[in-house]
Enzyme design. Structure first.
Site, short mmCIF file in Angstrom:
data_model
loop_
_atom_site.label_atom_id
_atom_site.label_comp_id
_atom_site.label_asym_id
_atom_site.label_seq_id
_atom_site.Cartn_x
_atom_site.Cartn_y
_atom_site.Cartn_z
N ARG A 50 0.83 -1.21 0.00
CA ARG A 50 0.00 0.00 0.00
C ARG A 50 0.86 1.26 0.00
NH1 ARG A 50 -4.57 0.67 4.53
NH2 ARG A 50 -2.78 1.24 5.80
N LYS A 149 -2.83 6.88 0.70
CA LYS A 149 -2.72 7.24 2.11
C LYS A 149 -1.71 8.37 2.22
CE LYS A 149 -2.47 5.03 6.63
NZ LYS A 149 -3.63 5.69 7.24
N GLU A 182 -16.32 5.96 4.80
CA GLU A 182 -15.54 5.38 5.90
C GLU A 182 -15.49 6.40 7.03
OE1 GLU A 182 -11.39 4.93 4.77
OE2 GLU A 182 -11.45 6.79 3.61
N1 PMP Z 1 -9.52 4.68 6.66
C1 PMP Z 1 -8.69 5.68 6.96
C2 PMP Z 1 -9.00 7.05 6.45
C3 PMP Z 1 -7.55 5.46 7.76
O1 PMP Z 1 -6.72 6.46 8.05
C4 PMP Z 1 -7.31 4.16 8.26
C5 PMP Z 1 -6.13 3.89 9.16
N2 PMP Z 1 -4.95 3.79 8.47
C6 PMP Z 1 -8.20 3.13 7.91
C7 PMP Z 1 -9.30 3.44 7.12
C8 PMP Z 1 -7.98 1.72 8.38
O2 PMP Z 1 -6.92 1.14 7.64
P1 PMP Z 1 -6.02 -0.03 8.21
O3 PMP Z 1 -6.92 -1.15 8.54
O4 PMP Z 1 -5.10 -0.36 7.09
O5 PMP Z 1 -5.33 0.51 9.41
#
Ligand code: PMP
Length: 287
Positions: A50, A149, A182
């Site tokens: 990622r 990200k 989300e």
């Molecule tokens: N959505 C956002 C906007 C985030 O910042 C995160 C945390 N990184 C997640 C979802 C969850 O992702 P992960 O399970 O990879 O931590």
């Protein structure tokens, strides 16, 4: 604390970046938040993929290989004697001119922080958390793709301020089409007649690593596990709702905009998934 910065471990007080770094000037960079269990990096390869995908999408060349970054994380974990903790891995565009062009930044800056993790209290896993639906919409893929990200989290921060103002822990963000996307730092699931449903990547979300893992766990446990667009009405009417993220793992949501979801306690499906998640971690048989 020791921080890994551009190839070496330095004391926290010496771990600094330039005021000309475009990460600071423009939020130009990418990052990962990663969980450490038993001194080992959880879902290491997925996080590396990622990170490099996010960097590629903003045409940022990371000056290390995935293997070198993994070694940097391992060194940082060892230097700080982290057993159960959290890693913040950051790649900034590096120092440049005051103009926007990223191509004047010759040296991206890479750093790794390994720290203790601040966990939600167990009470919240049992009784669930209260959230709101934010007025602030999630950026859509044709603005700033939430799949990247990036260091530019202002969209999420503004929604987080709404949550704090409302006295709750998280905010659910809708997309420009009015569907659930989300939360500000977690992905979202609902439970309907025993199966889990989560918005598809096309809803404009971060492809959460915990989300993917939980979808797999649900399928293994014989539950329905689907990716579908979720309207706010469907959200309020869900049997259960929970959030997933590297830090939160699986945490129930029992109140949305003041309305009680399900019984008002963490529901059976949420509890089963959290138990399966923790049991998997406890085996130590993962990479
Ligand atoms: N959505 C956002 C906007 C985030 O910042 C995160 C945390 N990184 C997640 C979802 C969850 O992702 P992960 O399970 O990879 O931590």
């Amino acid at each position: 604390m020791k921080v890994w910065l551009d190839g070496k471990l330095v004391d926290e007080k010496d771990a600094t970046v330039s005021v000309f770094d475009h990460g600071v000037l423009y939020g130009d960079g990418v990052f990962e938040g990663i969980r450490v269990y038993g001194g080992r990096v959880f879902k290491r390869d997925a996080h590396m993929d990622r990170l490099f995908d996010s960097a590629r999408q903003i045409r940022l060349a990371i000056p290390y290989t995935k293997q070198e970054i993994v070694e940097a994380m391992e060194e940082t974990i060892a230097a700080n004697a982290i057993i159960d903790g959290y890693i913040r891995l950051v790649v900034t565009r590096g120092p440049g001119t005051l103009g926007l062009s990223p191509f004047k930044c010759a040296n991206p800056c890479v750093y790794v922080i390994a720290d203790q993790i601040a966990l939600y209290p167990q009470e919240m896993y049992d009784n669930g958390m209260a959230v709101i639906v934010a007025k602030t919409l999630r950026t859509s893929a044709n603005m700033l793709d939430p799949g990247v990200k990036s260091l530019n989290y202002l969209n999420n921060i503004v929604a987080k301020i709404e949550a704090i103002d409302a006295g709750v822990g998280e905010a659910i963000m809708l997309n420009v089409d009015g569907y659930v996307a989300e939360c500000t730092g977690d992905n979202l699931f609902i439970v309907e007649t025993g199966g889990v449903v989560t918005p598809p990547l096309s809803a404009g979300i971060l492809p959460g690593i915990t989300r993917a893992f939980v979808l797999g766990l649900a399928a293994e446990l014989g539950m329905g596990a689907t990716e579908e667009n979720i309207t706010p009405e469907r959200l309020y009417a869900a049997d259960e709702c929970f959030l997933t993220g590297s830090a939160a793992e699986v945490i129930a949501v029992t109140k949305i905009d003041g309305a009680i979801i399900g019984t008002g306690k963490a529901g059976p499906v949420t509890q089963k998934l959290l138990a399966a998640f923790r049991a998997y971690i406890a085996t130590g048989k993962w990479s």
